[in-house]
Design a protein around this motif. Structure first.
Motif, short mmCIF file in Angstrom:
data_model
loop_
_atom_site.label_atom_id
_atom_site.label_comp_id
_atom_site.label_asym_id
_atom_site.label_seq_id
_atom_site.Cartn_x
_atom_site.Cartn_y
_atom_site.Cartn_z
N ILE A 77 0.87 -1.18 0.00
CA ILE A 77 0.00 0.00 0.00
C ILE A 77 0.90 1.22 0.00
CG2 ILE A 77 -1.83 1.23 1.21
CD1 ILE A 77 -2.62 -1.46 2.48
N MET A 78 0.92 1.93 -1.13
CA MET A 78 1.87 3.03 -1.32
C MET A 78 1.16 4.28 -1.82
SD MET A 78 5.07 0.86 -2.94
CE MET A 78 4.04 -0.16 -4.02
N TYR A 79 0.08 4.61 -1.20
CA TYR A 79 -0.70 5.80 -1.58
C TYR A 79 0.17 7.05 -1.50
CZ TYR A 79 -4.39 9.35 -1.31
OH TYR A 79 -5.17 10.46 -1.52
N ASN A 80 0.20 7.80 -2.62
CA ASN A 80 0.91 9.07 -2.67
C ASN A 80 2.41 8.93 -2.37
OD1 ASN A 80 0.81 11.87 -3.20
ND2 ASN A 80 0.76 12.35 -1.02
N ILE A 81 2.98 7.78 -2.63
CA ILE A 81 4.41 7.59 -2.42
C ILE A 81 5.19 8.40 -3.45
CG2 ILE A 81 4.58 5.55 -3.92
CD1 ILE A 81 6.59 4.39 -1.89
N ARG A 82 6.37 8.83 -3.08
CA ARG A 82 7.22 9.61 -3.99
C ARG A 82 8.37 8.73 -4.46
NH1 ARG A 82 7.81 14.37 0.19
NH2 ARG A 82 7.28 12.62 1.53
N LEU A 83 8.30 8.34 -5.74
CA LEU A 83 9.29 7.45 -6.35
C LEU A 83 9.88 8.09 -7.60
CD1 LEU A 83 7.29 4.14 -5.93
CD2 LEU A 83 9.56 4.53 -4.96
N ARG A 84 9.98 9.39 -7.59
CA ARG A 84 10.52 10.10 -8.75
C ARG A 84 11.95 9.63 -9.03
NH1 ARG A 84 11.40 16.68 -9.25
NH2 ARG A 84 12.28 16.66 -11.35
N ARG A 85 12.21 9.24 -10.27
CA ARG A 85 13.51 8.78 -10.74
C ARG A 85 14.03 7.56 -9.95
NH1 ARG A 85 17.35 13.87 -10.85
NH2 ARG A 85 18.81 12.27 -11.54
N ALA A 86 13.13 6.85 -9.33
CA ALA A 86 13.52 5.62 -8.63
C ALA A 86 13.77 4.51 -9.65
CB ALA A 86 12.44 5.20 -7.65
N THR A 87 14.61 3.55 -9.27
CA THR A 87 14.90 2.41 -10.13
C THR A 87 14.11 1.21 -9.63
OG1 THR A 87 17.13 3.25 -10.54
CG2 THR A 87 16.71 0.95 -11.08
N LEU A 88 13.15 0.76 -10.46
CA LEU A 88 12.28 -0.36 -10.11
C LEU A 88 12.33 -1.43 -11.21
CD1 LEU A 88 9.83 2.28 -9.10
CD2 LEU A 88 9.93 0.32 -7.59
N VAL A 89 13.51 -1.60 -11.78
CA VAL A 89 13.69 -2.56 -12.87
C VAL A 89 13.33 -3.97 -12.40
CG1 VAL A 89 15.39 -3.59 -14.42
CG2 VAL A 89 15.45 -1.12 -13.97
N PHE A 90 12.42 -4.59 -13.12
CA PHE A 90 11.95 -5.96 -12.84
C PHE A 90 11.39 -6.12 -11.42
CE2 PHE A 90 14.98 -6.64 -16.35
CZ PHE A 90 14.13 -7.27 -17.25
#
Length: 211
Positions: free
Chosen positions: A82-95
């Motif tokens: 549950i990640m409502y309104n999370i800030r993941l700008r320019r995060a690396t979520l590869v695979f």
């Protein structure tokens, strides 16, 4: 030596890791320290440290409003998180596995989601401009009202996805699978739909595209 100021964790943030890369389960204080140090790193403080959560099992985690911009979450298991309104700008979520995750209003601007699993994830009104979703699996995902301007969705699987009212201006949908997707009232101005599979897709009221 100046001690790092304790930055309060935003209300609603609670991480409950089932398993991490380390032995045993991290206690809440350790988790808070990761977020505090990452925020310090974002702020350019000398004692900050970039969060590296790659390969971590964060399934079912509650990360509402958390700041993880530019963090490394490659190959992480964030299913059912549950990640409502999370800030993941320019995060690396590869695979990374984000299946069934709640990402409503998440900021994923310029995030790297190459090959990520977002099956039936809730990305309602998410901010995803410039995000790289090449080859991502978004089967059944809710992207209603999401901002995907200039996003790269080349080869992505959007079968049965809800893209109604989404902003897809300038998006790359080359070879994307949009079978039975709901694209009603989406903005496809200057989007690249070459070789995309639109079999059974709903295209009522779409802007910038002639079926």
């Amino acid at each position: 030596i100046q001690k790092m100021a304790k930055v309060p964790i935003p209300e609603g943030v609670f991480i409950n890791w089932n398993v991490s890369r380390t032995k045993g389960k991290p206690i809440q204080s350790e988790i808070e320290e990761i977020l505090i140090k990452h925020q310090a790193w974002i702020n350019g403080e000398y004692n900050g440290k970039k969060a590296d959560l790659s390969y971590s099992n964060l399934s079912g985690a509650i990360l509402n409003h958390a700041l993880l911009s530019r963090a490394n979450l490659s190959y992480a298991n964030l299913s059912d998180a549950i990640m409502y309104n999370i800030r993941l700008r320019r995060a690396t979520l590869v695979f990374a596995n984000l299946s069934n995750a709640n990402l409503r209003y998440a900021n994923l601007r310029n995030a790297e989601l190459l090959g990520a699993k977002l099956i039936q994830s809730d990305l309602t009104s998410a901010y995803m401009t410039g995000a790289d979703l090449t080859g991502a699996d978004l089967t059944g995902a809710s992207l209603n009202g999401a901002n995907l301007r200039n996003a790269n969705l080349s080869g992505a699987d959007l079968t049965f996805a809800d893209l109604s009212d989404a902003n897809l201006t300038g998006a790359n949908l080359n070879y994307a699978v949009l079978t039975s997707a709901n694209m009603n009232f989406a903005d496809l101005t200057n989007a690249d739909l070459s070789d995309a599979n639109l079999t059974g897709a709903e295209l009522n009221g779409v802007k910038g595209y002639e079926p």
